[in-house]
Design an enzyme around this catalytic site. Structure first.
Site, PDB file in Angstrom:
ATOM      1  N   ASP A  51      26.483   5.200  13.946  1.00  0.00           N
ATOM      2  CA  ASP A  51      25.170   5.205  14.930  1.00  0.00           C
ATOM      3  C   ASP A  51      24.636   3.726  14.857  1.00  0.00           C
ATOM      4  O   ASP A  51      24.620   3.002  14.050  1.00  0.00           O
ATOM      5  CB  ASP A  51      24.032   6.329  14.442  1.00  0.00           C
ATOM      6  CG  ASP A  51      24.734   7.580  14.619  1.00  0.00           C
ATOM      7  OD1 ASP A  51      25.383   7.953  15.319  1.00  0.00           O
ATOM      8  OD2 ASP A  51      24.333   8.552  13.953  1.00  0.00           O
ATOM      9  N   TYR A 106      30.424   6.860   1.915  1.00  0.00           N
ATOM     10  CA  TYR A 106      29.434   6.120   2.452  1.00  0.00           C
ATOM     11  C   TYR A 106      28.300   5.978   1.424  1.00  0.00           C
ATOM     12  O   TYR A 106      28.493   6.436   0.371  1.00  0.00           O
ATOM     13  CB  TYR A 106      28.209   7.153   3.311  1.00  0.00           C
ATOM     14  CG  TYR A 106      29.248   6.895   4.954  1.00  0.00           C
ATOM     15  CD1 TYR A 106      28.671   6.348   5.775  1.00  0.00           C
ATOM     16  CD2 TYR A 106      30.090   8.142   5.035  1.00  0.00           C
ATOM     17  CE1 TYR A 106      28.963   6.315   7.376  1.00  0.00           C
ATOM     18  CE2 TYR A 106      30.472   8.093   6.566  1.00  0.00           C
ATOM     19  CZ  TYR A 106      30.185   7.409   7.455  1.00  0.00           C
ATOM     20  OH  TYR A 106      30.701   7.630   8.562  1.00  0.00           O
TER      21      TYR A 106
END
Length: 266
Positions: A51, A106
């Site tokens: 994103d 992540y």
């Protein structure tokens, strides 16, 4: 010849990964560099379309070309800003960086001031395994059942690092899990409520909001039988750049913490 390239980038400088008209994107920056270098290619694929605002240390792209210059990271790095190629591997012609991935890792970075790390670790255990993550994602029509393999949390240099590993993730899923861990550790979101939400029992208007994208880093994508040759100079350059740029995030996260806590009290 098909190659996989490990790439790092500062997501705060782009409008997301996927190419879009009239705005700067990571994919657009890479494709422009390939064109400027005169490298002809086909079958360009990416592992993760992060994103807007989300950075990466170890995203992966793949393309097919007969131009051997692709093996030299500086050919493209010298033509790009805020994107760094630091690893390369020759792969089979049917290699797809997203479908061949075993897991993605992540990391989210938070200021440690006021954080109850012990409680965060306890709350993180609730997310391990397979659950319905519709309450912890921005639903986009995909199946919301996902599995979390591992969550580790530690503190270093006044920063709390939340590392999450799994096969695949939904839109905003990692950022919303981080929000839930913060709220749970501070007594705002009960563990029982998290369990209910993971079982699909929640009001859409009361979903956990996502943490800011600036603190999220796609750390690594793991594959079997894919050996990347590392360009240490490019990797170190990225590391120097990202450390300086992430200093700003500490103040943004502190602001986010105040806002999210106040939102829950309204």
């Amino acid at each position: 010849m098909r190659v996989a390239l490990k790439i790092a980038y500062d997501g705060t400088k782009f409008h997301g990964f996927q190419r879009q008209p009239n705005v700067r994107t990571i994919e657009g920056e890479i494709l422009r560099a390939l064109k400027d270098a005169g490298i002809e290619f086909e079958n360009f694929k990416s592992a993760s379309r992060t994103d807007r605002g989300v950075s990466a240390r170890g995203n992966v792209i793949a393309l097919s070309t007969e131009d051997d210059r692709i093996k030299n990271p500086m050919v493209l790095n010298s033509r790009m800003s805020d994107v760094w190629i630091w690893g390369i591997a020759e792969v089979p012609e049917d290699f797809h960086p997203r479908f061949w991935a075993n897991t993605k890792v992540y990391r989210y970075y938070l200021p440690s001031l006021g954080m109850n790390i012990k409680k965060m670790k306890e709350c993180s255990l609730l997310f391990l395994g397979t659950h319905d993550f519709s309450a912890f994602s921005r639903v986009d029509g995909r199946d919301t059942i996902r599995s979390i393999d591992r969550i580790e949390i530690w503190e270093k240099c006044n920063v709390v690092v939340v590392e999450i590993e799994g096969k695949s993730f939904l839109w905003e899923m990692v950022r919303r899990i981080v929000s839930a861990l913060v709220l749970c550790s501070q007594g705002v979101l009960a563990e029982e409520r998290i369990v209910e939400m993971l079982n699909g029992k929640f009001e859409k208007s009361r979903k956990v909001p996502p943490a800011p994208p600036e603190g999220l880093l796609l750390w690594d994508i793991k594959y079997e039988n894919v050996e990347f040759q590392i360009d240490n100079a490019s990797l170190k350059k990225f590391q120097r750049e990202i450390v300086e740029r992430f200093k700003l995030h500490a103040s943004l996260s502190a602001l986010y913490e105040d806002l999210i806590l106040n939102e829950q009290k309204i």
